[in-house]
Write a protein that holds these residues in place. Structure first.
Motif, mmCIF file in Angstrom:
data_model
loop_
_atom_site.group_PDB
_atom_site.id
_atom_site.type_symbol
_atom_site.label_atom_id
_atom_site.label_comp_id
_atom_site.label_asym_id
_atom_site.label_seq_id
_atom_site.Cartn_x
_atom_site.Cartn_y
_atom_site.Cartn_z
ATOM 1 N N ASN A 6 0.953 -1.027 -0.086
ATOM 2 C CA ASN A 6 0.023 -0.021 -0.226
ATOM 3 C C ASN A 6 0.954 1.124 -0.059
ATOM 4 O OD1 ASN A 6 -1.485 2.239 0.828
ATOM 5 N ND2 ASN A 6 -3.059 0.984 1.867
ATOM 6 N N GLU A 7 1.187 1.842 -1.118
ATOM 7 C CA GLU A 7 2.233 2.763 -1.334
ATOM 8 C C GLU A 7 1.516 4.149 -0.859
ATOM 9 O OE1 GLU A 7 4.377 3.115 -4.966
ATOM 10 O OE2 GLU A 7 3.551 0.934 -5.394
ATOM 11 N N GLU A 8 0.463 4.396 -0.773
ATOM 12 C CA GLU A 8 -0.363 5.721 -0.348
ATOM 13 C C GLU A 8 0.178 5.546 1.248
ATOM 14 O OE1 GLU A 8 -4.655 7.400 0.243
ATOM 15 O OE2 GLU A 8 -3.870 6.223 -1.668
ATOM 16 N N ASN A 9 -0.198 4.386 2.051
ATOM 17 C CA ASN A 9 -0.316 4.665 3.316
ATOM 18 C C ASN A 9 1.373 3.994 3.857
ATOM 19 O OD1 ASN A 9 -2.494 5.421 3.858
ATOM 20 N ND2 ASN A 9 -3.586 3.493 3.854
ATOM 21 N N LEU A 10 2.151 3.510 2.930
ATOM 22 C CA LEU A 10 3.645 3.100 3.133
ATOM 23 C C LEU A 10 3.720 2.112 4.100
ATOM 24 C CD1 LEU A 10 5.478 6.483 3.511
ATOM 25 C CD2 LEU A 10 5.413 5.097 1.389
ATOM 26 N N GLN A 11 2.964 1.057 3.779
ATOM 27 C CA GLN A 11 2.915 -0.244 4.408
ATOM 28 C C GLN A 11 2.636 -1.346 3.742
ATOM 29 O OE1 GLN A 11 -0.133 0.771 7.429
ATOM 30 N NE2 GLN A 11 -1.704 -0.088 6.267
ATOM 31 N N GLU A 24 4.865 -1.147 8.417
ATOM 32 C CA GLU A 24 4.793 0.094 8.251
ATOM 33 C C GLU A 24 6.300 0.428 7.685
ATOM 34 O OE1 GLU A 24 3.461 2.171 11.464
ATOM 35 O OE2 GLU A 24 1.502 1.256 11.532
ATOM 36 N N TYR A 25 6.670 1.217 6.765
ATOM 37 C CA TYR A 25 7.899 1.667 6.311
ATOM 38 C C TYR A 25 7.895 3.054 6.123
ATOM 39 C CZ TYR A 25 6.275 1.009 1.476
ATOM 40 O OH TYR A 25 5.666 1.468 0.426
ATOM 41 N N ARG A 26 9.058 3.712 5.833
ATOM 42 C CA ARG A 26 9.458 4.997 5.347
ATOM 43 C C ARG A 26 10.476 5.118 4.620
ATOM 44 N NH1 ARG A 26 5.154 4.783 7.207
ATOM 45 N NH2 ARG A 26 4.223 6.031 8.741
ATOM 46 N N PHE A 27 10.417 6.071 3.617
ATOM 47 C CA PHE A 27 11.923 6.162 2.920
ATOM 48 C C PHE A 27 12.641 7.252 3.817
ATOM 49 C CE2 PHE A 27 9.303 4.565 -0.461
ATOM 50 C CZ PHE A 27 9.719 3.535 -0.830
ATOM 51 N N TYR A 28 13.944 7.015 4.036
ATOM 52 C CA TYR A 28 14.826 7.820 4.615
ATOM 53 C C TYR A 28 16.133 7.788 4.196
ATOM 54 C CZ TYR A 28 17.186 9.964 8.935
ATOM 55 O OH TYR A 28 17.989 10.948 9.586
ATOM 56 N N LEU A 34 12.162 0.252 7.843
ATOM 57 C CA LEU A 34 11.233 -0.915 8.430
ATOM 58 C C LEU A 34 10.870 -0.419 9.889
ATOM 59 C CD1 LEU A 34 12.242 -4.052 6.766
ATOM 60 C CD2 LEU A 34 10.775 -2.462 5.803
ATOM 61 N N MET A 35 9.682 0.143 10.195
ATOM 62 C CA MET A 35 9.221 0.903 11.297
ATOM 63 C C MET A 35 8.536 -0.075 12.394
ATOM 64 S SD MET A 35 10.398 3.712 10.374
ATOM 65 C CE MET A 35 10.137 4.785 11.830
ATOM 66 N N PHE A 59 11.219 -6.391 -1.639
ATOM 67 C CA PHE A 59 10.687 -4.869 -2.158
ATOM 68 C C PHE A 59 12.219 -4.048 -2.143
ATOM 69 C CE2 PHE A 59 9.348 -0.454 -1.316
ATOM 70 C CZ PHE A 59 9.150 -0.123 -2.522
ATOM 71 N N ALA A 60 12.746 -4.206 -0.814
ATOM 72 C CA ALA A 60 14.044 -3.281 -0.789
ATOM 73 C C ALA A 60 15.178 -3.664 -1.791
ATOM 74 C CB ALA A 60 14.606 -3.665 0.513
ATOM 75 N N LYS A 61 15.222 -4.988 -2.286
ATOM 76 C CA LYS A 61 16.315 -5.329 -3.133
ATOM 77 C C LYS A 61 15.688 -5.145 -4.290
ATOM 78 C CE LYS A 61 18.726 -9.457 -3.673
ATOM 79 N NZ LYS A 61 18.924 -11.143 -3.336
#
Length: 96
Positions: A6-11, A24-28, A34-35, A59-61
């Motif tokens: 869910n890219e809108e909610n970042l999860q 939940e995740y964030r781009f930092y 990974l929060m 996804f990260a990879k």
């Protein structure tokens, strides 16, 4: 198990009926952080959190991003899966 991003909610999410498990995740900076992982009690013991973590690392990879770990479940997951350690941003997590 169908995990969606869910890219809108970042999860990353997994739904069963009306309940949703999520990581939940964030781009930092240059990484993905990974929060927090939340799994409803009705899904406990079914491997849902593990599936969410697997999808997050995939996804990260895919995005060629290092991973920052803030979620305690994900930290335990990484310790059980040493093959993922090369994806961890060592500047932030030298001991994972």
């Amino acid at each position: 198990m169908k995990i969606i991003n869910n890219e809108e909610n970042l999860q990353f999410e997994y739904a069963e009926g009306d309940e949703i498990a999520r990581l939940e995740y964030r781009f930092y900076k240059k990484d993905i952080a990974l929060m927090h992982t939340v799994v409803p009690e009705s899904m406990a013991g079914k491997g849902v959190a593990t599936a969410l973590a697997e999808r997050a690392f995939a996804f990260a990879k895919e995005k060629n991003k290092k991973v920052m770990v803030y979620c305690p479940f994900v930290a335990k997951y990484v310790k059980k899966h040493p093959e993922l350690r090369d994806q961890i941003d060592r500047d932030y997590h030298p001991n994972l």
